[in-house]
Design an enzyme around this catalytic site. Sequence first.
Site, PDB file in Angstrom:
ATOM      1  N   ASP A 103      54.075  67.610 -45.536  1.00 25.62           N
ATOM      2  CA  ASP A 103      53.877  66.173 -45.303  1.00 25.62           C
ATOM      3  C   ASP A 103      53.387  65.389 -46.521  1.00 25.62           C
ATOM      4  O   ASP A 103      52.550  64.489 -46.393  1.00 25.62           O
ATOM      5  CB  ASP A 103      52.898  65.940 -44.143  1.00 25.62           C
ATOM      6  CG  ASP A 103      53.337  66.591 -42.849  1.00 25.62           C
ATOM      7  OD1 ASP A 103      54.473  67.093 -42.781  1.00 25.62           O
ATOM      8  OD2 ASP A 103      52.533  66.621 -41.905  1.00 25.62           O
ATOM      9  N   CYS A 146      47.576  68.768 -40.086  1.00 23.23           N
ATOM     10  CA  CYS A 146      48.767  69.586 -40.282  1.00 23.23           C
ATOM     11  C   CYS A 146      48.523  70.813 -41.152  1.00 23.23           C
ATOM     12  O   CYS A 146      49.119  71.859 -40.906  1.00 23.23           O
ATOM     13  CB  CYS A 146      49.897  68.731 -40.830  1.00 23.23           C
ATOM     14  SG  CYS A 146      50.344  67.396 -39.676  1.00 23.23           S
ATOM     15  N   LYS A 150      59.684  68.094 -38.769  1.00 17.26           N
ATOM     16  CA  LYS A 150      58.832  68.453 -37.633  1.00 17.26           C
ATOM     17  C   LYS A 150      58.335  67.194 -36.947  1.00 17.26           C
ATOM     18  O   LYS A 150      58.366  66.106 -37.533  1.00 17.26           O
ATOM     19  CB  LYS A 150      57.651  69.325 -38.080  1.00 17.26           C
ATOM     20  CG  LYS A 150      56.602  68.607 -38.907  1.00 17.26           C
ATOM     21  CD  LYS A 150      55.464  69.573 -39.259  1.00 17.26           C
ATOM     22  CE  LYS A 150      54.457  68.949 -40.178  1.00 17.26           C
ATOM     23  NZ  LYS A 150      53.462  68.126 -39.539  1.00 17.26           N
TER      24      LYS A 150
END
Length: 183
Positions: free
Chosen positions: A10, A119, A86
């Site tokens: 990310d 995450c 995701k």
Amino acid sequence: MTDTALILVDIQKDYFDGGRWTLSKMDQAADNAATILDHARKTGDMIVHIRHEIPSDAAPFFRPGSEGAEIHPKVAPIDGEEVILKHKPNSFLNTRLHDTLASHGISNLVLVGAMSQMCIDATARAAADLGYKVTVVHDACAARDAEFDEVAVPAAIVHAAFMSGLSGTYATVTDCASHLEAK
């Protein structure tokens, strides 16, 4: 053939200054992630970019199709590098990540990216539960200020708390320079 994969989680535009969900020290984390990425490319480690989208027009950040959901240019993928989409904090949940790693004989993961308290934590714990040997490069990860029960928690404390929780049980937690020296 390598048994190690660098997982960039990310590192997307919304987390940087001017984005919709700015993280503390994201530029420094991305710079360190870029250094590790460059090293992984030179050594032939597998490279996997994880890109998060929150499938809702009301999402506070990472809206599908938005510029903020794009991977930041500092760590942009090149041809041959996996990019996995995701929709949840755990990069393994409902994605092809585990199958992709298994098909390449990967047993060691190096995690960098964001957010430390979401995450990175979820992905590191899931990876360890799946049997991977996990390394988290803490200064190539970034966190955000948090609040709980009317207590404001600065990003640096959030980051330290989550890194300490991962260290030893779920992962080896190291810094960028030490990681590169060990390789």
